[in-house]
Design a protein around this motif. Structure first.
Motif, PDB file in Angstrom:
ATOM      1  N   ASP A   1       0.832  -1.221   0.000  1.00 42.83           N
ATOM      2  CA  ASP A   1       0.000   0.000   0.000  1.00 42.83           C
ATOM      3  C   ASP A   1       0.861   1.263   0.000  1.00 42.83           C
ATOM      4  OD1 ASP A   1      -2.396  -1.492   0.066  1.00 42.83           O
ATOM      5  OD2 ASP A   1      -2.225  -1.687   2.237  1.00 42.83           O
ATOM      6  N   VAL A   2       1.880   1.270  -0.844  1.00 45.85           N
ATOM      7  CA  VAL A   2       2.822   2.387  -0.909  1.00 45.85           C
ATOM      8  C   VAL A   2       2.376   3.380  -1.990  1.00 45.85           C
ATOM      9  CG1 VAL A   2       5.207   3.061  -1.369  1.00 45.85           C
ATOM     10  CG2 VAL A   2       4.720   0.912  -0.158  1.00 45.85           C
ATOM     11  N   THR A   3       2.507   4.661  -1.668  1.00 44.18           N
ATOM     12  CA  THR A   3       2.328   5.726  -2.655  1.00 44.18           C
ATOM     13  C   THR A   3       3.695   6.297  -2.986  1.00 44.18           C
ATOM     14  OG1 THR A   3       0.130   6.315  -1.859  1.00 44.18           O
ATOM     15  CG2 THR A   3       1.315   7.989  -3.108  1.00 44.18           C
ATOM     16  N   LEU A   4       4.001   6.399  -4.273  1.00 40.11           N
ATOM     17  CA  LEU A   4       5.306   6.879  -4.731  1.00 40.11           C
ATOM     18  C   LEU A   4       5.156   8.189  -5.502  1.00 40.11           C
ATOM     19  CD1 LEU A   4       6.965   3.627  -6.133  1.00 40.11           C
ATOM     20  CD2 LEU A   4       7.605   4.843  -4.048  1.00 40.11           C
ATOM     21  N   ILE A   5       6.093   9.086  -5.248  1.00 40.70           N
ATOM     22  CA  ILE A   5       6.198  10.320  -6.022  1.00 40.70           C
ATOM     23  C   ILE A   5       7.662  10.508  -6.383  1.00 40.70           C
ATOM     24  CG2 ILE A   5       5.901  12.819  -6.049  1.00 40.70           C
ATOM     25  CD1 ILE A   5       3.755  12.483  -3.886  1.00 40.70           C
ATOM     26  N   CYS A   6       7.946  10.632  -7.679  1.00 39.06           N
ATOM     27  CA  CYS A   6       9.303  10.913  -8.152  1.00 39.06           C
ATOM     28  C   CYS A   6       9.232  12.158  -9.032  1.00 39.06           C
ATOM     29  CB  CYS A   6       9.866   9.735  -8.940  1.00 39.06           C
ATOM     30  SG  CYS A   6      10.282   8.313  -7.907  1.00 39.06           S
ATOM     31  N   GLN A   7      10.058  13.155  -8.711  1.00 39.68           N
ATOM     32  CA  GLN A   7       9.931  14.444  -9.375  1.00 39.68           C
ATOM     33  C   GLN A   7      11.277  15.025  -9.744  1.00 39.68           C
ATOM     34  OE1 GLN A   7       7.138  16.902  -7.375  1.00 39.68           O
ATOM     35  NE2 GLN A   7       7.287  18.575  -8.825  1.00 39.68           N
ATOM     36  N   ARG A   8      11.317  15.616 -10.932  1.00 37.13           N
ATOM     37  CA  ARG A   8      12.472  16.381 -11.409  1.00 37.13           C
ATOM     38  C   ARG A   8      11.941  17.693 -11.947  1.00 37.13           C
ATOM     39  NH1 ARG A   8      15.203  15.530 -17.093  1.00 37.13           N
ATOM     40  NH2 ARG A   8      13.439  16.876 -17.494  1.00 37.13           N
ATOM     41  N   GLY A   9      12.043  18.763 -11.112  1.00 32.53           N
ATOM     42  CA  GLY A   9      11.429  20.034 -11.492  1.00 32.53           C
ATOM     43  C   GLY A   9       9.925  19.880 -11.593  1.00 32.53           C
ATOM     44  N   ASP A  10       9.360  20.264 -12.740  1.00 32.95           N
ATOM     45  CA  ASP A  10       7.917  20.138 -12.948  1.00 32.95           C
ATOM     46  C   ASP A  10       7.532  18.774 -13.521  1.00 32.95           C
ATOM     47  OD1 ASP A  10       7.478  22.725 -12.046  1.00 32.95           O
ATOM     48  OD2 ASP A  10       7.737  23.593 -14.049  1.00 32.95           O
ATOM     49  N   TYR A  11       8.513  17.941 -13.817  1.00 30.23           N
ATOM     50  CA  TYR A  11       8.261  16.623 -14.414  1.00 30.23           C
ATOM     51  C   TYR A  11       8.099  15.609 -13.283  1.00 30.23           C
ATOM     52  CZ  TYR A  11       8.888  12.765 -17.724  1.00 30.23           C
ATOM     53  OH  TYR A  11       8.713  11.642 -18.479  1.00 30.23           O
ATOM     54  N   ARG A  12       6.960  14.936 -13.233  1.00 35.35           N
ATOM     55  CA  ARG A  12       6.629  14.119 -12.063  1.00 35.35           C
ATOM     56  C   ARG A  12       5.989  12.800 -12.477  1.00 35.35           C
ATOM     57  NH1 ARG A  12       3.334  16.160  -6.708  1.00 35.35           N
ATOM     58  NH2 ARG A  12       2.087  14.294  -6.342  1.00 35.35           N
TER      59      ARG A  12
ATOM     60  N   GLU B   1      13.988  13.374  -7.269  1.00 32.61           N
ATOM     61  CA  GLU B   1      13.723  13.253  -5.837  1.00 32.61           C
ATOM     62  C   GLU B   1      12.499  12.365  -5.679  1.00 32.61           C
ATOM     63  OE1 GLU B   1      13.245  17.046  -4.050  1.00 32.61           O
ATOM     64  OE2 GLU B   1      15.289  17.706  -4.515  1.00 32.61           O
ATOM     65  N   CYS B   2      12.640  11.315  -4.897  1.00 36.11           N
ATOM     66  CA  CYS B   2      11.555  10.348  -4.753  1.00 36.11           C
ATOM     67  C   CYS B   2      11.124  10.248  -3.297  1.00 36.11           C
ATOM     68  CB  CYS B   2      11.987   8.969  -5.262  1.00 36.11           C
ATOM     69  SG  CYS B   2      12.455   8.961  -7.013  1.00 36.11           S
ATOM     70  N   GLU B   3       9.836  10.012  -3.104  1.00 35.64           N
ATOM     71  CA  GLU B   3       9.294   9.841  -1.759  1.00 35.64           C
ATOM     72  C   GLU B   3       8.303   8.691  -1.770  1.00 35.64           C
ATOM     73  OE1 GLU B   3       6.608  12.512   1.268  1.00 35.64           O
ATOM     74  OE2 GLU B   3       8.507  13.347   0.555  1.00 35.64           O
ATOM     75  N   ALA B   4       8.388   7.856  -0.750  1.00 34.67           N
ATOM     76  CA  ALA B   4       7.462   6.735  -0.579  1.00 34.67           C
ATOM     77  C   ALA B   4       6.743   6.902   0.747  1.00 34.67           C
ATOM     78  CB  ALA B   4       8.222   5.407  -0.595  1.00 34.67           C
ATOM     79  N   SER B   5       5.447   6.640   0.772  1.00 30.78           N
ATOM     80  CA  SER B   5       4.688   6.693   2.018  1.00 30.78           C
ATOM     81  C   SER B   5       3.680   5.554   2.029  1.00 30.78           C
ATOM     82  CB  SER B   5       3.967   8.035   2.162  1.00 30.78           C
ATOM     83  OG  SER B   5       3.045   8.241   1.107  1.00 30.78           O
ATOM     84  N   SER B   6       3.451   5.010   3.216  1.00 31.49           N
ATOM     85  CA  SER B   6       2.493   3.929   3.409  1.00 31.49           C
ATOM     86  C   SER B   6       2.107   3.921   4.877  1.00 31.49           C
ATOM     87  CB  SER B   6       3.110   2.583   3.008  1.00 31.49           C
ATOM     88  OG  SER B   6       3.871   2.053   4.069  1.00 31.49           O
TER      89      SER B   6
END
Length: 247
Positions: free
Chosen positions: A13-24, A45-50
């Motif tokens: 049940d992980v939510t991932l966000i990976c972003q480079r400037g405005d590109y996500r 830059e990546c972030e995982a949350s669960s």
């Protein structure tokens, strides 16, 4: 590919966000690992949350594929109080946002932002009435599981009525708040403010104490409401009462 675990066990049940400037890139309900395809090269830059925790990391994509392994840890929480920088009055109904989480101030201006990644980061502050407009930021530093108190944060109060103007265009010149242009017929023009004038005080608050960015916002067109009166003191010691008019 992002691999996410907690205590060495693949996380669910992980939510991932990976972003480079405005590109996500985003993904939700990830079990253990997820592969993003058609990704442009660069540093992300990546972030995982669960429910098991949060984690952050960076990955540099310069070849066909890369793997980033993230180990979840306990989230951090930050608390504090938002007040008007001029009056000290609490600011209710303000929204504080960080990646993947948000909170709103109560009637006393207090806020509690939970489920933050443990790190040094920034909170975006804006009003719920003008969402996405005139935002402020504040920094935080919190470790895993910590409840960090940011204390009292003073910011320019958001306008709640129609936008106005004092007719002043302002710049930072050598650390001073300098008037560079004055709109003809504006309150600034009628008060005989001239280009090159240095503003040293706003509403009995020294510009040096307010900070140049926030001082400029207090006088900026569209940020101020129609009919707001502020006393400004110039470097030549003149004290002027300015009342904003419609744009």
């Amino acid at each position: 590919t992002i691999e996410v675990s907690r205590d060495g066990v693949p996380a669910r049940d992980v939510t991932l966000i990976c972003q480079r400037g405005d590109y996500r890139h985003d993904a939700s309900e990830v079990a253990g690992a997820h592969t993003f395809t058609d990704v442009l090269p660069g540093d992300y830059e990546c972030e995982a949350s669960s429910p098991a925790g949060v984690a952050t990391g960076t990955v540099s994509l310069s070849v066909e594929s890369s793997v980033l392994r993230l180990e979840l840890d306990d989230p951090a929480t930050v608390i504090g109080v938002l007040v008007d920088i001029l009056t000290g009055a609490p600011l209710p109904g303000m929204v504080l946002m960080a990646r993947g989480t948000s909170a709103e101030t109560d009637e006393a201006g207090r806020f509690v932002v939970e489920r933050l990644a443990p790190r040094s980061g920034k909170l975006l502050i804006m009003t719920r009435h003008l969402f996405g407009y005139g935002h402020e930021t504040c920094t935080y530093q919190a470790s895993a599981g910590e409840r960090a108190d940011l204390g009292t944060i003073a910011i320019p109060a958001p306008r709640t009525t129609e936008p106005g103007t004092f007719g002043l265009a302002l710049e930072d010149r050598d650390g001073h708040l300098c008037v560079v242009r004055i709109a003809k017929g504006s309150p600034g023009d009628l008060a005989a403010i001239m280009p090159g004038a240095i503003i040293v005080s706003i509403a009995n608050h020294a510009v040096s104490a307010l900070g140049l960015d926030r001082a400029r916002k207090l006088l900026a067109s569209d940020n101020v409401p129609i009919g707001q009166t502020l006393t400004v003191v110039l470097a030549d010691t003149r004290s002027l009462d300015l009342t904003s008019i419609a744009l």
